[in-house]
Scaffold this motif. Structure first.
Motif, PDB file in Angstrom:
ATOM      1  N   LEU A 130     -33.430  -1.998  26.105  1.00 52.03           N
ATOM      2  CA  LEU A 130     -34.007  -2.715  24.965  1.00 52.03           C
ATOM      3  C   LEU A 130     -33.944  -1.780  23.768  1.00 52.03           C
ATOM      4  CD1 LEU A 130     -37.308  -4.360  26.289  1.00 52.03           C
ATOM      5  CD2 LEU A 130     -35.017  -5.321  26.169  1.00 52.03           C
ATOM      6  N   PRO A 131     -33.955  -2.314  22.545  1.00 54.85           N
ATOM      7  CA  PRO A 131     -33.991  -1.423  21.377  1.00 54.85           C
ATOM      8  C   PRO A 131     -35.094  -0.371  21.527  1.00 54.85           C
ATOM      9  CG  PRO A 131     -33.650  -3.685  20.679  1.00 54.85           C
ATOM     10  CD  PRO A 131     -33.915  -3.739  22.166  1.00 54.85           C
ATOM     11  N   ALA A 132     -34.746   0.885  21.282  1.00 53.53           N
ATOM     12  CA  ALA A 132     -35.692   1.986  21.524  1.00 53.53           C
ATOM     13  C   ALA A 132     -35.477   3.085  20.499  1.00 53.53           C
ATOM     14  CB  ALA A 132     -35.495   2.539  22.930  1.00 53.53           C
ATOM     15  N   ILE A 133     -36.561   3.738  20.123  1.00 57.55           N
ATOM     16  CA  ILE A 133     -36.498   4.817  19.138  1.00 57.55           C
ATOM     17  C   ILE A 133     -37.572   5.845  19.516  1.00 57.55           C
ATOM     18  CG2 ILE A 133     -38.074   3.615  17.547  1.00 57.55           C
ATOM     19  CD1 ILE A 133     -36.375   4.700  15.210  1.00 57.55           C
ATOM     20  N   GLU A 159     -36.906  -3.889  12.763  1.00 56.56           N
ATOM     21  CA  GLU A 159     -35.554  -4.243  12.287  1.00 56.56           C
ATOM     22  C   GLU A 159     -34.526  -4.079  13.400  1.00 56.56           C
ATOM     23  OE1 GLU A 159     -36.490  -2.571   7.746  1.00 56.56           O
ATOM     24  OE2 GLU A 159     -35.141  -1.457   9.078  1.00 56.56           O
ATOM     25  N   MET A 160     -34.688  -3.025  14.211  1.00 62.56           N
ATOM     26  CA  MET A 160     -33.724  -2.805  15.303  1.00 62.56           C
ATOM     27  C   MET A 160     -33.735  -3.971  16.290  1.00 62.56           C
ATOM     28  SD  MET A 160     -34.275   1.261  16.059  1.00 62.56           S
ATOM     29  CE  MET A 160     -33.254   1.311  17.535  1.00 62.56           C
ATOM     30  N   VAL A 161     -34.909  -4.531  16.522  1.00 62.08           N
ATOM     31  CA  VAL A 161     -34.983  -5.696  17.418  1.00 62.08           C
ATOM     32  C   VAL A 161     -34.205  -6.853  16.787  1.00 62.08           C
ATOM     33  CG1 VAL A 161     -36.548  -7.435  18.384  1.00 62.08           C
ATOM     34  CG2 VAL A 161     -37.122  -4.997  18.544  1.00 62.08           C
ATOM     35  N   LEU A 191     -30.097  -3.653  18.190  1.00 62.41           N
ATOM     36  CA  LEU A 191     -29.492  -2.313  18.252  1.00 62.41           C
ATOM     37  C   LEU A 191     -30.115  -1.554  19.433  1.00 62.41           C
ATOM     38  CD1 LEU A 191     -27.713  -0.110  17.021  1.00 62.41           C
ATOM     39  CD2 LEU A 191     -29.534   0.365  15.384  1.00 62.41           C
ATOM     40  N   LYS A 192     -29.345  -1.351  20.469  1.00 58.63           N
ATOM     41  CA  LYS A 192     -29.873  -0.872  21.751  1.00 58.63           C
ATOM     42  C   LYS A 192     -29.422   0.573  22.033  1.00 58.63           C
ATOM     43  CE  LYS A 192     -27.791  -4.189  24.001  1.00 58.63           C
ATOM     44  NZ  LYS A 192     -27.017  -4.658  22.844  1.00 58.63           N
ATOM     45  N   PRO A 193     -30.087   1.233  23.009  1.00 64.51           N
ATOM     46  CA  PRO A 193     -29.652   2.589  23.381  1.00 64.51           C
ATOM     47  C   PRO A 193     -28.167   2.658  23.734  1.00 64.51           C
ATOM     48  CG  PRO A 193     -31.791   2.129  24.364  1.00 64.51           C
ATOM     49  CD  PRO A 193     -31.346   0.850  23.708  1.00 64.51           C
ATOM     50  N   GLY A 212     -28.528   2.393  12.166  1.00 67.96           N
ATOM     51  CA  GLY A 212     -27.423   1.442  12.165  1.00 67.96           C
ATOM     52  C   GLY A 212     -26.136   2.024  11.618  1.00 67.96           C
ATOM     53  N   GLY A 213     -26.228   3.099  10.821  1.00 67.86           N
ATOM     54  CA  GLY A 213     -25.034   3.716  10.262  1.00 67.86           C
ATOM     55  C   GLY A 213     -24.563   4.884  11.110  1.00 67.86           C
ATOM     56  N   ASP A 214     -23.756   5.750  10.491  1.00 68.81           N
ATOM     57  CA  ASP A 214     -23.198   6.880  11.221  1.00 68.81           C
ATOM     58  C   ASP A 214     -24.109   8.103  11.109  1.00 68.81           C
ATOM     59  OD1 ASP A 214     -20.591   7.885  12.585  1.00 68.81           O
ATOM     60  OD2 ASP A 214     -21.115   9.446  11.125  1.00 68.81           O
ATOM     61  N   ILE A 215     -24.007   8.992  12.084  1.00 65.83           N
ATOM     62  CA  ILE A 215     -24.839  10.203  12.116  1.00 65.83           C
ATOM     63  C   ILE A 215     -24.616  11.061  10.861  1.00 65.83           C
ATOM     64  CG2 ILE A 215     -23.121  11.491  13.480  1.00 65.83           C
ATOM     65  CD1 ILE A 215     -26.947  11.833  13.820  1.00 65.83           C
TER      66      ILE A 215
END
Ligand code: FES
Length: 569
Positions: free
Chosen positions: A137-140, A240-242, A246-248, A341-344
């Motif tokens: 699941l989306p996680a941070i 927002e990730m949900v 945006l998932k692991p 959501g973008g690049d590192i």
């Protein structure tokens, strides 16, 4: 078409099951509109008074909740097993996989759409990430953050690193026991994790480098108001990730692990990162092998923090923290998505170094090539690791006679004996401290230097073990020997007097005994009887993988993202 909200299967039903799920939650005063279909965000908290490093997480959880409400979500905090590194016996590592199971099963069983992982102390970060990755699941992550710098008698002292130094000084007769005891209170002055670049700060740094936490998460002190604000922002972002799903698995790609390995070299990170990265990779199906750790081999040491350098995490935060390190690594970083959501690379945008002695530029590193090295040979057919940045250069190419401790108890009983037959050239060998042997692969690989040699001024010797060592420790220590002695690895066959050769430049760890003799020894070898015969520890010993596979339990590798469809009533 938008994916239906996962939590709707708990709280969106207009039947007996929905009534039960909602009604019992309402006993906490949550209003009807909390169940109107908004994202439900779990806050997975490893707070515990027995995990002092995580003692600030209740405050951070409240800040996360504020952010979740503000962004239109519904936050629900839940506790999981907490692993207090300095408090648990025989070792917190025995329970990392138990925490991972707890996290995984809680996330799966409850009606949540995304999760914020609140951890910090060494095993809590990897355990939580492993568990969350297996549900996907989306996680941070929000980390505890480091303690303020230790202060004692006018100077900075660092968690762990200075404890080992003080302890050796007491054994050498250079420090009184009273002074030793007095230093305790000055070392740990605030909430937070060890403020050296130990395992906790290493894992926080790697989580940031993998894009699993917001920028600056790794280094801000636990009690810095900016960490509380970061927790608030994280609460907003997970909602927002949900919505973005945006998932692991979108973040933890092979590239993310490679970035973590590069970052580990640059920060002088803990050897423990190796077992944790391998275990996390196993959960998400990324094909990461022990030898991949050498991808960081030529990356210079940029962060001048103990145990590889001289400063502490508070200094690191004020000097720019991980964004400044990632900016220096920009040319090496692999493209990889982050929780934003973008690049590192975006984490490094605008980042500056504010103290070039704490964070060195690539052009003037603390040490030129700092990555961990993998050693192989007839003593470690499946590999072993060494951390050159924390070692004595001369001992990285060494041959000497072994002095063998069959158990940790033998080591403790003998190490201070005046007649111990060792010299500075001796190679100290410790068996029985791998995943199955101890069990749990404790941080005892950095064996103390024998007292009689300490008194003679010796501060480092070549040491070899199937154990780990604390991320705050230093010395020339070959760790994680695989297979371990208890699993029948060649380490089990070493005897006092055998010659051992280590060549880090050649990646070799060799037992200089001929094969026929080793075969004869193997024919007579038997594993020790198990220390535990029941409960979780038995499950662990029966199923734990070796260090080169991350020491996860064999049946926990991989993930299960299927919906839970059966009801409890
Ligand atoms: Fe918890 Fe060091 S003991 S972070």
């Amino acid at each position: 078409m938008k994916k239906p909200r996962r939590s709707a299967a708990w709280y969106g039903k207009l039947d007996k099951d929905g009534f039960i799920h909602r009604s019992w939650m309402k006993n906490q005063g949550f209003p009807d509109h909390a169940f109107d279909g908004r994202p439900i965000i779990g806050i997975c908290n490893t707070w515990s008074e027995l995990t002092p490093c995580n003692s600030g997480l209740r405050t951070l959880a409240e800040a996360v909740k504020r952010g979740v409400w503000e962004a239109g979500g519904f936050p629900v905090e839940f506790p999981v097993t907490s692993l207090g590194e300095t408090q648990m016996k025989p070792t917190a590592m025995l329970f990392r996989n138990l925490l991972a199971m707890d996290v995984e099963e809680c996330i799966r069983a409850y009606g949540i759409d995304g999760v914020v992982l609140l951890g910090g102390c060494d095993k809590t970060t990897p355990g939580q990430v492993m568990g969350a990755a297996s549900v996907d699941l989306p996680a941070i992550v929000v980390s505890s953050g480091p303690m303020l710098n230790g202060k004692w008698r006018g100077r900075d002292i660092g968690s762990g690193t200075d404890v080992w130094k003080f302890s050796e000084s007491v054994r050498a007769g250079e420090m009184t026991l009273q002074d030793f005891m007095a230093a305790e209170s000055g070392m740990s002055r605030s909430a937070g994790v060890c403020m050296t670049m130990g395992t906790a700060s290493t894992m926080a740094a790697l989580v940031e480098a993998m894009g699993l936490a917001l920028p600056t998460n790794a280094a801000l002190p636990a009690v810095d108001a900016r960490r509380t604000a970061l927790a608030h922002h994280t609460g907003r972002r997970i909602v927002e990730m949900v919505e973005e799903d945006l998932k692991p698995s979108d973040i933890l790609t092979r590239a993310a692990f490679e970035n973590a390995i590069l970052a580990n070299a640059a920060v002088g990170g803990s050897t423990n990162a190796v077992v944790h990265l391998l275990a996390i990779a196993g959960r998400v199906g990324v094909d990461l092998a022990l030898d991949d750790i050498e991808l960081g081999r030529d990356i210079p040491l940029l962060v001048n923090c103990m145990p590889s350098g001289k400063y502490l995490m508070e200094d690191f935060a004020y000097a720019g923290g991980m964004p400044a390190v990632l900016a220096q690594l920009r040319a090496h970083l692999r493209p990889a998505r982050t929780v934003l959501g973008g690049d590192i690379a975006a984490y490094a945008e605008g980042a500056e170094i504010y103290n070039t002695d704490v964070i060195r530029p690539m052009s003037d590193p603390v040490k030129p090539a700092a990555g961990l090295r993998v050693l192989r040979g007839n003593l470690a057919p499946d590999g072993a690791i060494v951390k050159p940045s924390a070692a004595t250069a001369d001992l990285l190419e060494h041959e000497g006679p072994a002095y063998v401790f069959e158990t940790i108890e033998q080591l403790k009983a003998e190490i201070d004996r005046d007649d111990l037959p060792v010299t500075p050239d001796t190679v100290l060998v410790l068996k029985g401290c791998g995943p199955k042997g101890y069990p749990g692969m404790p941080e005892v690989g950095n064996m103390p230097i024998p007292a009689k040699l300490v008194r003679a001024g010796v501060r480092d010797m070549l040491r070899i073990s199937d154990a780990r060592m604390s991320g705050t420790a230093f010395g020339t220590v070959v760790l994680h020997v695989a297979p371990e002695a208890q699993a029948g690895g060649p380490l089990a066959l070493v005897r006092t007097g055998d010659r051992i050769r280590v060549s880090v430049s050649k990646g070799e760890v060799a037992l200089l005994v001929d094969a026929a003799e080793l075969d004869a020894r193997r024919a007579n070898w038997r594993p020790d009887p198990p220390h535990y015969t029941r409960g979780y520890a038995k499950l662990y010993v029966d199923h734990v993988l070796q260090a080169d596979k991350g020491a996860d339990l064999d049946f926990l590798v991989g993930k299960d993202t299927r919906p839970v469809t059966r009801e409890s009533h």
